[in-house]
Design a protein around this motif. Structure first.
Motif, short mmCIF file in Angstrom:
data_model
loop_
_atom_site.label_atom_id
_atom_site.label_comp_id
_atom_site.label_asym_id
_atom_site.label_seq_id
_atom_site.Cartn_x
_atom_site.Cartn_y
_atom_site.Cartn_z
N LEU A 223 64.95 -84.65 9.19
CA LEU A 223 63.94 -85.30 8.36
C LEU A 223 62.91 -84.30 7.85
N ASP A 224 62.60 -83.30 8.68
CA ASP A 224 61.54 -82.36 8.35
C ASP A 224 61.99 -81.30 7.36
N LEU A 246 75.66 -76.85 -5.65
CA LEU A 246 74.73 -76.42 -4.61
C LEU A 246 74.27 -77.61 -3.77
N LEU A 247 73.92 -78.70 -4.43
CA LEU A 247 73.48 -79.90 -3.71
C LEU A 247 74.60 -80.46 -2.85
N THR A 248 75.83 -80.40 -3.38
CA THR A 248 76.99 -80.88 -2.61
C THR A 248 77.24 -80.00 -1.40
N LEU A 249 77.15 -78.69 -1.59
CA LEU A 249 77.33 -77.75 -0.47
C LEU A 249 76.33 -78.03 0.64
N CYS A 250 75.07 -78.22 0.26
CA CYS A 250 74.03 -78.48 1.26
C CYS A 250 74.32 -79.76 2.03
N SER A 251 74.81 -80.77 1.33
CA SER A 251 75.09 -82.05 1.96
C SER A 251 76.31 -81.98 2.86
N GLU A 252 77.41 -81.41 2.34
CA GLU A 252 78.68 -81.43 3.08
C GLU A 252 78.78 -80.32 4.11
N ARG A 253 78.28 -79.13 3.79
CA ARG A 253 78.41 -78.00 4.72
C ARG A 253 77.30 -77.95 5.75
N LEU A 254 76.07 -78.30 5.34
CA LEU A 254 74.93 -78.17 6.24
C LEU A 254 74.41 -79.50 6.76
N GLY A 255 74.74 -80.58 6.06
CA GLY A 255 74.26 -81.89 6.49
C GLY A 255 72.80 -82.14 6.15
N ILE A 256 72.31 -81.48 5.10
CA ILE A 256 70.91 -81.67 4.69
C ILE A 256 70.87 -82.18 3.25
N THR A 257 69.82 -82.91 2.95
CA THR A 257 69.63 -83.45 1.60
C THR A 257 68.53 -82.68 0.90
#
Length: 372
Positions: A223-224, A246-257
C-alpha cells in the motif's frame, strides 16, 4: 489547487536514467506550487552532478548542501537560499567534493531527518540518475515518489530497473534482520538467471509459510509503495506502448500498482530557457507544458491532502522531547563519528541503531513511538 490547508508533503523525483527531465520537472512543479501560495523547498540531492540552481538562473550558490555535510552549517534550514519565485527556496547542490556523492550511513540518516524538518508545505527532492543505494534510500524516504521517464526503450527499462531496485531496497530495510525472510530477499536481489517468479504476491506466499505474523508488513509495503509515473517528451496522438508495457511489468513481475499520473509534451523551445525554467512556463511556447503540468500538479496535491488527513497520528512526545532526541542523535554523529583514529573508525564501522535504543532506554526513554 489553492494554498489553504497546511499540508506537508515530501516528493522525491527519480527515474534511473539521466536526461529525461527530472530536474526541469522538479523546478517547474515547485514553481507552480509556489505561485499557488504554498511554501516550497527544492532540495538538490544529485550529489555527484547538481544542476538545479542553473534552472533557476542562480550563479552564486552559496551556501550549499556541502556546508551541511562538512558541518559548516548545523541544519539544512541554514543553507536554504532564496529564488526568483516568491514562496520558493532552494538547497543547492555543490561542485565536486571528495566523498560527498556517497555519504556515510549516519550522514544519510541525518540528511533525511533534516529534510523532513524543513519549514515548507511541499519539499521536492531532485535525485541523481542510477540505482545506487543512496538514491534509492532518498527515494523511499519521501511521502510520494515520482518517476520521470520518456517514451524511449532505454528510458522505460531504466525506469523499471529503478522501481524494482527501490522496492527491493525497501524490503531489505524492513526484513534484513529477520532470520528467515531476510535471506529470501537477499537471494532474490542477486539473481541473474532471469527468474521471473518474484513479486510481492510470491513473497507473501513464502512469508505465509515461515512467518505468517509478518504478512501485515507485506501488505503495508504494497500500500505504501505507490510512485507516480510521469512520461516526459510525449507526442500528441502517439500511443506509447512501451509505457503500457512498463505498467504491466510492474503489476505482473513485481506485484505493485503504479499510477500513470500524466504526460508532459515534447517542448523543443525549453532548451532556450534552461537558465530560467519559471520564465519558460510563462511563454507561448511553454503553455502546452504548463497546462499539462498543472493537471499533474492538481492530481498530486489532491492526493497529498488525502494522505495528510489519513496520517495525522499523535504521539506522546512533547516538542521539547522531539528536539532533545534529534539533538542527541546529531551530537552523537558529530562526536562519535568524527576523527580518523582507529577507535573512531571502528565505531563508524560497528555502530548500530540498536545501540542508540539501548542508550535511550538506559536514560529512561521508553516511548513506543520512538521504536516504531
Amino acid at each position: 489547487m489553492k494554498a489553504g490547508k497546511k499540508t506537508k508533503m515530501i516528493y522525491s523525483v527519480g527515474g534511473g536514467k539521466g536526461g529525461v527531465g527530472k530536474t526541469i520537472f522538479s523546478v517547474a512543479f515547485g514553481t507552480l506550487l509556489a505561485r499557488e501560495g504554498f511554501s516550497v523547498a527544492l532540495v538538490d540531492l544529485d550529489l555527484g552532478a547538481a544542476n538545479m540552481h542553473t534552472c533557476l538562473g542562480i550563479l552564486k550558490r552559496t551556501p550549499t548542501i556541502a556546508d551541511f555535510i562538512l558541518r559548516k552549517a548545523t541544519s539544512l534550514e541554514e543553507v536554504l537560499i532564496e529564488t526568483s519565485q516568491k514562496n520558493m527556496q532552494l538547497i543547492s547542490g555543490s561542485e565536486f567534493v571528495a566523498g560527498m556523492a556517497n555519504p556515510a550511513h549516519w550522514m544519510k540518516l541525518k540528511i533525511m531527518r533534516h529534510i523532513k524538518s524543513l519549514p515548507a508545505d511541499f519539499i521536492i527532492v531532485d535525485l541523481g540518475a542510477g540505482v545506487h543505494f543512496n538514491t534509492l534510500d532518498f527515494f523511499s524516504m519521501s511521502d510520494r515518489g515520482i518517476i520521470i521517464t520518456t517514451p524511449e526503450p532505454g528510458a522505460v527499462m531504466n525506469a523499471y530497473s529503478f522501481l524494482k531496485g527501490a522496492l527491493f531496497r525497501k524490503l531489505q530495510s524492513v526484513f534484513k534482520k529477520h532470520p528467515e525472510i531476510g535471506p529470501i530477499i537477499e537471494t532474490e536481489t542477486k539473481r541473474t538467471d532471469g527468474d521471473k517468479s518474484f513479486s510481492l504476491e510470491w513473497l507473501a506466499g513464502q512469508v505465509r509459510k515461515i512467518a505468517p505474523d509478518m504478512l501485515p508488513l507485506i501488505r503495508e509495503i504494497e500500500l505504501d509503495f505507490n510512485p507516480a509515473l510521469i512520461v516526459n517528451q510525449t507526442t500528441e496522438g502517439h500511443k506509447h506502448v512501451l509505457v503500457k508495457n512498463l505498467l504491466t511489468l510492474c503489476s505482473e513481475r513485481l506485484g505493485i500498482t503504479i499510477e500513470h499520473t500524466g504526460n508532459l509534451p515534447n517542448a523543443p523551445a525549453i532548451t532556450h530557457y534552461l537558465l530560467n525554467i519559471p520564465e519558460f512556463l510563462d511563454t507561448l511556447h511553454g503553455k502546452p507544458y504548463h497546462d499539462a503540468l498543472q493537471n499533474i500538479a492538481d492530481k498530486l496535491v489532491s492526493l497529498a491532502e488525502i494522505m495528510a488527513h489519513e496520517s495525522q497520528i499523535k504521539t506522546d512526545f512533547s516538542d521539547e522531547e522531539v528536539e532533545g532526541i534529534i539533538s542527541f542523535m546529531d551530537s552523537l554523529a558529530d562526536t562519535v563519528f568524527s576523527g580518523t583514529d582507529r577507535n573512531r573508525w571502528k565505531l563508524r564501522m560497528y555502530f548500530k541503531p540498536s545501540d542508540v535504543v539501548d542508550f535511550l532506554v538506559s536514560r529512561g526513554i521508553h516511548h513506543e513511538a520512538f521504536y516504531q
